[in-house]
Design an enzyme around this catalytic site. Structure first.
Site, PDB file in Angstrom:
ATOM      1  N   HIS A  53       0.834  -1.214   0.000  1.00 34.29           N
ATOM      2  CA  HIS A  53       0.000   0.000   0.000  1.00 34.29           C
ATOM      3  C   HIS A  53       0.866   1.260   0.000  1.00 34.29           C
ATOM      4  O   HIS A  53       0.550   2.241  -0.684  1.00 34.29           O
ATOM      5  CB  HIS A  53      -0.928  -0.004   1.218  1.00 34.29           C
ATOM      6  CG  HIS A  53      -1.883  -1.159   1.240  1.00 34.29           C
ATOM      7  ND1 HIS A  53      -2.721  -1.420   2.303  1.00 34.29           N
ATOM      8  CD2 HIS A  53      -2.137  -2.129   0.324  1.00 34.29           C
ATOM      9  CE1 HIS A  53      -3.443  -2.493   2.049  1.00 34.29           C
ATOM     10  NE2 HIS A  53      -3.098  -2.952   0.852  1.00 34.29           N
ATOM     11  N   HIS A 209      -9.101  -2.327  -5.196  1.00 38.32           N
ATOM     12  CA  HIS A 209      -8.037  -2.605  -4.224  1.00 38.32           C
ATOM     13  C   HIS A 209      -7.039  -3.608  -4.795  1.00 38.32           C
ATOM     14  O   HIS A 209      -5.830  -3.510  -4.525  1.00 38.32           O
ATOM     15  CB  HIS A 209      -8.611  -3.128  -2.912  1.00 38.32           C
ATOM     16  CG  HIS A 209      -7.553  -3.289  -1.861  1.00 38.32           C
ATOM     17  ND1 HIS A 209      -7.091  -2.234  -1.101  1.00 38.32           N
ATOM     18  CD2 HIS A 209      -6.803  -4.364  -1.492  1.00 38.32           C
ATOM     19  CE1 HIS A 209      -6.121  -2.652  -0.304  1.00 38.32           C
ATOM     20  NE2 HIS A 209      -5.934  -3.945  -0.525  1.00 38.32           N
ATOM     21  N   ASP A 213      -2.986  -3.053  -5.103  1.00 43.06           N
ATOM     22  CA  ASP A 213      -1.926  -4.014  -4.766  1.00 43.06           C
ATOM     23  C   ASP A 213      -0.996  -4.259  -5.949  1.00 43.06           C
ATOM     24  O   ASP A 213       0.231  -4.344  -5.785  1.00 43.06           O
ATOM     25  CB  ASP A 213      -2.554  -5.341  -4.325  1.00 43.06           C
ATOM     26  CG  ASP A 213      -3.162  -5.274  -2.935  1.00 43.06           C
ATOM     27  OD1 ASP A 213      -2.826  -4.343  -2.184  1.00 43.06           O
ATOM     28  OD2 ASP A 213      -3.979  -6.162  -2.604  1.00 43.06           O
ATOM     29  N   HIS A 333      18.435 -45.406   8.167  1.00 46.15           N
ATOM     30  CA  HIS A 333      17.415 -45.773   7.181  1.00 46.15           C
ATOM     31  C   HIS A 333      17.591 -47.253   6.829  1.00 46.15           C
ATOM     32  O   HIS A 333      18.374 -47.613   5.963  1.00 46.15           O
ATOM     33  CB  HIS A 333      17.555 -44.887   5.938  1.00 46.15           C
ATOM     34  CG  HIS A 333      16.377 -44.967   5.011  1.00 46.15           C
ATOM     35  ND1 HIS A 333      16.368 -45.740   3.889  1.00 46.15           N
ATOM     36  CD2 HIS A 333      15.158 -44.369   5.076  1.00 46.15           C
ATOM     37  CE1 HIS A 333      15.201 -45.612   3.263  1.00 46.15           C
ATOM     38  NE2 HIS A 333      14.450 -44.787   3.972  1.00 46.15           N
ATOM     39  N   ILE A 339      18.884 -49.024   1.896  1.00 51.88           N
ATOM     40  CA  ILE A 339      18.472 -48.541   0.577  1.00 51.88           C
ATOM     41  C   ILE A 339      18.489 -47.012   0.615  1.00 51.88           C
ATOM     42  O   ILE A 339      18.249 -46.397   1.651  1.00 51.88           O
ATOM     43  CB  ILE A 339      17.069 -49.039   0.158  1.00 51.88           C
ATOM     44  CG1 ILE A 339      16.002 -48.583   1.153  1.00 51.88           C
ATOM     45  CG2 ILE A 339      17.043 -50.545  -0.005  1.00 51.88           C
ATOM     46  CD1 ILE A 339      14.582 -48.906   0.717  1.00 51.88           C
ATOM     47  N   GLY A 342      14.121 -42.507  -1.214  1.00 46.82           N
ATOM     48  CA  GLY A 342      13.591 -41.994  -2.473  1.00 46.82           C
ATOM     49  C   GLY A 342      13.593 -40.480  -2.545  1.00 46.82           C
ATOM     50  O   GLY A 342      13.830 -39.892  -3.612  1.00 46.82           O
ATOM     51  N   VAL A 343      13.350 -39.815  -1.404  1.00 51.45           N
ATOM     52  CA  VAL A 343      13.320 -38.351  -1.426  1.00 51.45           C
ATOM     53  C   VAL A 343      14.679 -37.764  -1.760  1.00 51.45           C
ATOM     54  O   VAL A 343      14.773 -36.656  -2.298  1.00 51.45           O
ATOM     55  CB  VAL A 343      12.805 -37.793  -0.077  1.00 51.45           C
ATOM     56  CG1 VAL A 343      11.344 -38.099   0.111  1.00 51.45           C
ATOM     57  CG2 VAL A 343      13.618 -38.326   1.074  1.00 51.45           C
ATOM     58  N   GLU A 347      15.781 -35.214  -4.616  1.00 50.20           N
ATOM     59  CA  GLU A 347      16.661 -34.058  -4.392  1.00 50.20           C
ATOM     60  C   GLU A 347      17.801 -34.044  -5.412  1.00 50.20           C
ATOM     61  O   GLU A 347      18.204 -32.976  -5.895  1.00 50.20           O
ATOM     62  CB  GLU A 347      17.220 -34.105  -2.969  1.00 50.20           C
ATOM     63  CG  GLU A 347      18.275 -33.061  -2.662  1.00 50.20           C
ATOM     64  CD  GLU A 347      17.759 -31.626  -2.724  1.00 50.20           C
ATOM     65  OE1 GLU A 347      18.571 -30.717  -2.940  1.00 50.20           O
ATOM     66  OE2 GLU A 347      16.530 -31.428  -2.565  1.00 50.20           O
TER      67      GLU A 347
END
Length: 427
Positions: A53, A209, A213, A333, A339, A342-343, A347
């Site tokens: 604003h 408004h 913005d 793990h 193993i 998987g995540v 990544e």
């Protein structure tokens, strides 16, 4: 909050006088750190919430240089519009400065779609905003269009108050987002009823408004803008992303000029600057070892998921991760049946995709923030001793948001795949 004059070409800056050292944050889109219901600027540990604003007021009046002093992390909300800010400026007065205003005229159309939001900007000699807004149920659909000038700003947009829907209030209260909210500084919509302490100031106050913005968020370019901006169901997130894409278009001629300019003379120590080194590393036909990868990616042990890049060509890249039994995650793990999570394969895809974007000169020195993953599939376990080959293809790179498709394989057989979305931000 106090408005102070500033030197020519210094832009709009927010100053926190309640913090040690009175830190300042420039009103630039590169400093945007959050866009959930409002726009938040941040630098280091300093934050300023709900800046749109105030910024819209400066942009509406054509004020290029000013300092905003605050003794809190947010400007006073006043009545939810920019009316009180306009009064402050009118009482203080506006002084022309001798330096020429450097407006940017959009050179070619830019289009953006994020969820239900659609935005586009087209070349024009002035700044014009055309907007359609409604809620998720299609209620209170409103339309307005106006050419921005100091007169039209104050007459057509400045008095439009912020609004919210009744069903949102419980969430906002629980998350501490409207601690000072009341009918004195916002309009509340419940079903078909409008709750307010005074009549609506415009028949289509909600869409006006939204345009207020937009004007504030787009001013984060740091210079006046000429173009016809069209928005359907705008949001702060989309507003700021459009500002980033316009900023990228602004920088494009400079990047081209730098590309075709003669190379700079090397420093006396014979080493190239860091940015040039990165650009030289990530190029078609290049291979990168671990030390070179660490010059480009910010990740370090134990979270660097790339050991080597074996191929870069056009919008494709191939990299390798050697999975050792000494990986730290194997300690917890499935210790008796190790193993690779998987995540972490996901990544690895994101990190390799981030590497590929650094082929573009305008992305040098940036970081890739993981935003989303779609179509994720894990097909076979990856075990110690395996060599994980990560193939990634960049499918979309518009502005700061990029998408890529990645496949991880072991011995030529796919073990996982995903489509990832990430955002490039300044380091």
């Amino acid at each position: 909050m106090t408005f102070l004059p500033a030197e020519p070409d210094s832009g709009i800056r927010f100053r926190r006088v309640d913090l040690e050292g009175r830190p300042e944050i420039e009103a630039r889109v590169d400093n945007v750190i959050e866009t959930n219901r409002s726009t938040t600027l941040g630098k280091g540990n300093t934050k300023i919430h709900t800046v749109e604003h105030v910024l819209a007021t400066f942009a509406g009046f054509g004020i290029d240089n000013a300092i905003v002093e605050l003794d809190a992390n947010e400007p006073p909300i006043a009545d939810g519009s920019a009316r009180e800010y306009c009064k402050m400026i009118e009482e203080a007065g506006i002084v022309p400065q001798p330096e020429r205003r450097d407006a940017y005229t959009v050179s070619e159309p830019i289009e953006l779609q994020m969820g239900e939001t659609e935005m586009a900007i087209f070349p024009d000699d002035v700044l014009k905003i055309t907007c359609t807004s409604s809620d998720k149920q299609g209620r209170f659909t409103q339309f307005f269009s106006v050419e921005i000038s100091p007169k039209s700003w104050e007459r057509d947009l400045a008095h439009a108050r912020t609004f919210c829907f009744y069903e949102e209030i419980e969430f906002l209260i629980k998350n501490g987002l409207i601690k000072g909210g009341s009918l004195e500084n916002a309009v509340v919509v419940r079903d078909d009823a409008i709750l307010t302490t005074e009549p609506l100031r415009y028949p289509n106050e909600f869409v006006r408004h939204k345009m207020l913005d937009i004007l504030g968020d787009i001013s984060l370019l740091g210079r006046p803008l000429c173009g016809h901006l069209i928005a359907v169901k705008p949001s702060h997130t989309a507003n700021c992303e459009l500002a980033r894409q316009i900023s990228a278009q602004m920088r494009k001629p400079l990047i081209i000029a730098q590309t075709f300019a003669p190379p700079p003379a090397p420093p006396r120590n014979g080493l190239s600057p860091e940015a040039a080194a990165r650009e030289n590393l990530v190029r078609d036909g290049a291979t990168l070892d671990t030390m070179q990868i660490m010059k480009v990616l910010p990740h370090r042990y134990p979270f660097l998921m790339v050991d080597k890049v074996t191929k870069i060509l056009d919008n494709k890249i191939t990299a390798v991760k050697n999975v050792s039994v000494n990986e730290p995650y194997f300690q917890g793990h499935f210790p008796n049946h190790p193993i690779m999570p998987g995540v972490l394969q996901l990544e690895a895809i994101a990190q390799v995709a981030g590497l590929l974007t650094l082929k573009q000169a305008e992305n040098l020195g940036k970081l890739a923030y993981f935003m989303a993953a779609d179509g994720v599939k894990w097909r076979k376990p990856v075990r110690p001793g395996d060599t994980l080959v990560i193939d990634v293809e960049l499918t979309k790179a518009r502005g700061r948001v990029c998408k890529a498709k990645g496949v991880c394989s072991v011995d030529g057989e796919a073990v996982s795949e995903a489509e990832v979305t990430f955002m490039l931000v300044d380091a």
